[in-house]
Design an enzyme around this catalytic site. Structure first.
Site, PDB file in Angstrom:
ATOM      1  CE1 TYR A  88     -31.230 -20.057 -16.879  1.00  0.00           C
ATOM      2  CE2 TYR A  88     -30.397 -20.569 -19.452  1.00  0.00           C
ATOM      3  CZ  TYR A  88     -30.942 -21.164 -18.167  1.00  0.00           C
ATOM      4  OH  TYR A  88     -31.713 -22.637 -18.024  1.00  0.00           O
ATOM      5  CG  HIS A  89     -28.215 -12.064 -21.781  1.00  0.00           C
ATOM      6  ND1 HIS A  89     -28.881 -12.992 -22.147  1.00  0.00           N
ATOM      7  CD2 HIS A  89     -28.818 -10.745 -22.176  1.00  0.00           C
ATOM      8  CE1 HIS A  89     -28.540 -12.396 -22.994  1.00  0.00           C
ATOM      9  NE2 HIS A  89     -29.658 -11.344 -22.870  1.00  0.00           N
ATOM     10  CB  ALA A  90     -31.716  -8.545 -17.573  1.00  0.00           C
TER      11      ALA A  90
END
Length: 142
Positions: free
Chosen positions: A48-50
């Site tokens: 759930y990230h970049a």
């Protein structure tokens, strides 16, 4: 969206299998950090990230899992099922790991040391980052 999977050379005989990885040879960047996930509960999603600049190679060295890649325009689900395959994840790419088998061990090779300021943890902020930084921030493949 370009999805790049590396197939690493397994070496084996009656004793078993071995895969050796070298930066800038098998891995397209200098490896500055290695970590792994295991005993991930049923139904749990990770990631759930970049990242703004960090690149990664994800290798499910035991068991299986799936990775959702999202470049802000297109989404793809990529299965990781073989311990000699690695999935390249560029910067400016949202990722979610899920559908872990009970025995899954997901190893991650990272191009940078941990730096919280490199993370984009909110999806709307990620979409805004993509709009303002365009494709120039993303490494399209390896």
């Amino acid at each position: 969206m370009l999805v790049t999977k590396y197939v690493f050379q397994p070496h084996g005989d009656e004793r078993g299998q071995l895969v050796a990885l070298e930066e800038h040879k098998d891995i397209p960047f200098e490896i500055k950090r290695v970590y792994y996930m295991y005993q991930t509960g049923e139904g749990v999603r990770r990631g759930y990230h970049a990242h703004k600049s960090l690149e990664q190679i994800l290798i499910c060295i035991h068991g299986t899992c799936k990775v959702l890649l999202d470049d802000g325009r297109e989404k793809k689900v990529v299965p990781l099922e073989k311990p000699y395959e690695g999935l390249y994840v560029s910067n400016a790419m949202w990722r979610e790991m899920f559908d872990f088998s009970p025995d899954a061990v997901l190893m991650v090779l990272a191009s940078e040391f941990y730096d919280e300021s490199d993370y984009i943890r909110n999806y709307d902020e990620f979409l805004e980052y993509i709009k303002t930084h365009g494709d120039s921030s993303a490494n399209e493949g390896a």
